[in-house]
Design an enzyme around this catalytic site. Structure first.
Site, PDB file in Angstrom:
ATOM      1  N   HIS A  36       0.467  -0.750   0.162  1.00  0.00           N
ATOM      2  CA  HIS A  36      -0.118   0.010   0.367  1.00  0.00           C
ATOM      3  C   HIS A  36       0.818   1.361   0.282  1.00  0.00           C
ATOM      4  O   HIS A  36       1.923   1.543   0.327  1.00  0.00           O
ATOM      5  CB  HIS A  36      -0.796  -0.095   1.059  1.00  0.00           C
ATOM      6  CG  HIS A  36      -0.493   0.504   2.033  1.00  0.00           C
ATOM      7  ND1 HIS A  36       0.026   1.546   2.826  1.00  0.00           N
ATOM      8  CD2 HIS A  36       0.076  -0.205   2.924  1.00  0.00           C
ATOM      9  CE1 HIS A  36       0.991   1.797   4.285  1.00  0.00           C
ATOM     10  NE2 HIS A  36       0.033   0.715   4.568  1.00  0.00           N
ATOM     11  N   CYS A  37      -0.065   2.538  -0.311  1.00  0.00           N
ATOM     12  CA  CYS A  37       0.726   3.639  -0.231  1.00  0.00           C
ATOM     13  C   CYS A  37      -0.093   5.068   0.695  1.00  0.00           C
ATOM     14  O   CYS A  37      -1.108   4.227   1.050  1.00  0.00           O
ATOM     15  CB  CYS A  37       1.307   4.124  -1.738  1.00  0.00           C
ATOM     16  SG  CYS A  37      -0.436   4.619  -2.886  1.00  0.00           S
ATOM     17  N   GLN A  38       0.071   6.037   0.270  1.00  0.00           N
ATOM     18  CA  GLN A  38      -0.939   7.017   0.772  1.00  0.00           C
ATOM     19  C   GLN A  38      -2.244   6.368   0.063  1.00  0.00           C
ATOM     20  O   GLN A  38      -3.319   6.560   1.223  1.00  0.00           O
ATOM     21  CB  GLN A  38      -0.157   7.665   0.647  1.00  0.00           C
ATOM     22  CG  GLN A  38      -0.843   8.802   1.958  1.00  0.00           C
ATOM     23  CD  GLN A  38      -0.912   8.777   2.982  1.00  0.00           C
ATOM     24  OE1 GLN A  38       0.126   8.596   2.935  1.00  0.00           O
ATOM     25  NE2 GLN A  38      -1.711  10.135   3.890  1.00  0.00           N
TER      26      GLN A  38
END
Lengths: 557, 557
Positions: B508-510
């Site tokens: 995941h990222c932001q």
């Protein structure tokens, strides 16, 4: 595992970069080479005018990606300052050289994507510095020159299209005195004259001189000579005469050129050589309204087509969508937007059409700060299909053009706009949204509930003896009216029927709504009557550039 | 000429008045009687909270039409302060009396339109003044009571739906200290929890206390007793618990009541008695997503259906469109909008669905003042049809919900959102508009290009031993991360593959975008990986109401 593909992409902005990054996500192994003539890739070309005007203050924010960043994240082999000068289709190679040198090298490709964009022909301006507004280098030069000029410098912007007017606004922001020279009869040629007039009034009010139906014919010292025999002093010239697809590489390689002059492509962005793709401003689009090939230079389409080319190379078919040419621009507080074809384009093509004008409020008028929008809808009388729309206003224009563009993409009829269920709270819209109202008027015309007449047909009707009945209040009539019009306020109409002729006549109000009520009332009382579409406001705007009117009135909804 | 029709309309706001004025335009001869219980017709009911808050300063601007004006322009026979107390279907008469009296009179009808709206059940609040917010009288009472209170008064708003939160905001504008009591687990039940959490954070930041999963059980002196055993002081109570269709007349007359509890109507707004029509908040709508009967109290639908009833009476058939329930509200600088069904409603109905979260910017981030929007799309996995959408943000939320509503009306798929050609200039949108991005993500999921995992599935995945790999920058990770997550920034990922497990894991990222690039990269390197849909931001918001997190971070796009 297959042998990695080598994909060469010519051009590293918008379409080219969308293709490169999408392709990497689909194919981790491909060797992706991006060749960009300039020093920068993936910059915000639509932001360039706003950097000139100081709205965007940080030059770095224009540079969305760097070659180093693209290498780290997407393993792209980005070669700025290089250009592709030839394609050998048989050998599947391109010839690359550092820009401005003669040291060429050959590069093999399995697939080639041409995303070189468009070029503009530099106007001949003698000793006056002249720039286009397409690259980071351009704006660096412009800001340097503007900074070196004495106070109150003068600029001439040649071309009043979308890019031209953005240049105008941003030069004015910098305190430059600006004249626009426009070949056509009004600026913003995707608009018809009665909408463009509303924009020109605003532009003129900002102190900009507009010279229409005029071209630059020469230069003498610091003055541009114009085709009307006059001349204008200019410290700097911005060339925004429009762009020409850069097809030199494609032509030299024998690729098919479309009817529009752009590189021909199929629905997957493949050129006539299936190993070579083309996207962006240099490439022909399929026109959604006309069906033929068309040149539409839009960043959104370039991005979408870049992605589609990557999908096709990676083996995923993407359904092609024809292009609507949706466009928008902000100008001195107005928002101006269009989609599809204009009336003048439909007329030129001999295509049957119906016209609807409305002037609704951006949101409920009882909630503060509602603004008037001026809307125009073009409709196919046979199918009720939407052929185009134009909107001039402030708040909410961008929303309405996007809803219409979506409706056009989906093939909704003009009448179906009345049944869209749009979000309503008083600060955002109206219970009957401007879009619904447009649909209601279109449906009333389509079903024969009302018969309308257009602003440019009034003169002839009057010559043929038709009376104009103005159903606005007396004070509205007194503030300005169509010469020769009889004023009977709507609320008195039923009591004053005896004043009306038994021959055909025209009714109108300010925007068309009371006129519609009047027309319905009168029709049922046996009169032969048409309602002036868009009311006095549309007539006033439409005739303002040709009739000797005082300034166009602002409507109060 | 036919004998003029007598049409009686019960209710003179929104739907009733749309029916009356449209009918007059179609039928100049009909006798149109509008019976309105209150003292006012055609007032701006959606503006009432904003008059309480002082945003709308002029009370007269709420009163859109007067009986006199309607008589002059539309020859309507408007009877305010009167109510219809019975319908005799056999005799085709209604019994009318001045409100609050017993002097009844019979009135014949050829057609009857029931547009009486909805009622709310007054909460029992003992000596504490309590009001709903539906009529001009209501707001007159509220403003009078608020004016008479000492400084820093306290109010309790019962019900945190759209009307409830508008009341909250406008009471805060007047300096009132407000508590919302909400029966459900969060305010704004058309939203799912991870979107509602973002709203609640903003509401709480404005100093409003939110009491969820709570009801009012009684009153003692100046304190409301709550179901959680606590009590709150209140100088005034606003009842916004939602409305019940006012079906008493219809039931007494033996008209069919729909499954939803509203008056049943066909596609032309005819009740089970073809001479009687019904429109507005008291009437059942056909739900566009579920297909069944549904109660959707919206001014836009009331207006549209009022017009449709008039068309039907005048003999013009209007194609019926089912209702999407598009809704929007402004709240402490946020704009919150929804259309169609929420995830929780789909889950409750056992209906298969896919979910997409994005957090795009309202316009190009290099142009000043872009705001983050939080978007959620619900999709039918079988057909790719759009089932619903929710957006929380600021600028541009109203535009995007209207585009999605239009796409739903037209039957466009979620993937087709990627191909909409929306208007782009940097101050209005992005070359890949937020809507296009939503379509791209939906298409990537639909075509299997990416596999996603939802925020509420993370806990279980971790329990089952799945690693969470956070591909954001180190500083983003340090500012807050999912417990147990391993941080490998995206740009280092290709060099650190050896750190990753050969069992399934989550990246995941932001916001989801870098996570997608990471997932594509890793999948092609042979890893089994899912991307966390909506990234850290969605996970953070979704878990904020249940996990002991510090305040939800604002994203910077």
């Amino acid at each position: 595992m297959n042998v990695p593909l080598t994909v060469v992409i010519v051009g590293g902005v918008a379409g080219g970069m969308s293709a490169a990054t999408r392709l990497r996500r689909l194919d981790e192994n491909a060797h992706i080479i991006v060749v960009e003539r300039g020093d920068y890739v993936s910059y915000a070309n639509c932001g360039l005018p706003y950097y000139v005007g100081g709205v965007i203050e940080d030059r770095d924010s224009l540079l969305l990606q760097t070659p180093e960043g693209l290498a780290a994240r997407f393993r792209l082999d980005v070669r700025t300052g290089h250009e592709v000068v030839a394609i050998d289709r048989d050998a599947q190679t391109v010839t690359i050289r550092p820009t401005g040198t003669s040291q060429t090298a050959e590069q093999h490709y399995d697939r080639l994507i041409l995303a070189g964009g468009a070029t503009s022909t530099e106007p001949r301006t003698g000793g006056i510095p002249s720039f286009s507004l397409r690259t980071v280098d351009d704006v660096d030069h412009i800001t340097r020159v503007l900074g070196s000029l004495p106070t109150a410098p003068s600029a001439v912007v040649i071309g009043g299209g979308f890019i031209g007017v953005e240049a105008v606004e941003n030069l004015v922001r910098r305190g430059v005195s600006v004249t626009v020279v426009q070949r056509g009869p009004h600026i913003l040629s995707p608009l018809d004259v009665e909408l463009a007039a509303l924009v020109q009034e605003r532009v003129a009010a900002a102190g900009v001189e507009i010279r229409t139906s005029t071209t630059v014919t020469g230069v003498e010292d610091d003055r541009l000579q114009l085709s009307d025999g006059t001349s204008i002093r200019a410290d700097v010239v911005i060339d925004a005469t429009g762009v020409h697809p850069d097809t030199s590489l494609a032509r030299a390689a024998g690729l098919r050129i479309g009817e529009s002059g752009g590189i021909w492509v199929d629905a997957q962005q493949r050129t006539s050589d299936p190993l070579i793709y083309a996207v962006g401003d240099g490439t022909e689009k399929t026109d959604a309204v006309g069906g033929g090939g068309s040149l539409i230079a839009m960043a959104g389409l370039a991005n979408r087509h870049g992605r589609a080319a990557a999908d096709s190379i990676a083996g995923t078919a993407t359904p092609a969508a024809p292009a609507l040419g949706t466009a928008i621009v902000g100008l001195f507080g107005q928002t101006i937007a269009s989609v599809g074809w204009s009336e003048s384009r439909l007329v030129a093509a001999g295509r049957a059409h119906r016209v609807v004008h409305t002037h609704p409020a951006s949101h409920a008028t009882y909630y503060p700060d509602a603004e008037t929008m001026h809307m125009k809808l073009l409709v196919d009388p046979g199918t009720d299909a939407i052929l185009g729309a134009q909107i001039v206003g402030g708040e909410g224009v961008d929303k309405r053009i996007d809803v219409i563009a979506t409706a056009m993409s989906a093939g909704l009829t003009a009448s179906a706009l009345s049944r869209l269920e749009l979000a309503y709270a008083p600060q955002y819209g109206s219970a009957k949204d401007a879009i619904n109202q447009l649909g209601y008027v279109a449906e009333n015309v389509a079903t024969g509930v009302t018969e309308t007449v257009q602003w440019h047909e009034v003169d002839l009707a009057q010559e043929l003896g038709e009376l104009i009945v103005d159903v606005r209040r007396e004070d509205e009539y007194d503030a300005g009216h169509i010469p020769g019009a009889l004023n009977i306020p709507l609320d008195e109409l039923r009591d004053r029927l005896f004043e009306l002729p038994d021959t055909p006549f025209i009714v109108h109000c300010q925007v068309g709504q009371r006129g519609h009520t009047a027309a319905r009332l009168l029709t049922q009382h046996g009169f032969s009557v048409r309602n002036l579409d868009g009311g006095y406001l549309t007539w006033r705007a439409g005739t303002s550039l040709t009739h000797p009117h005082p300034r166009i009135q602002r409507s109060t909804v």
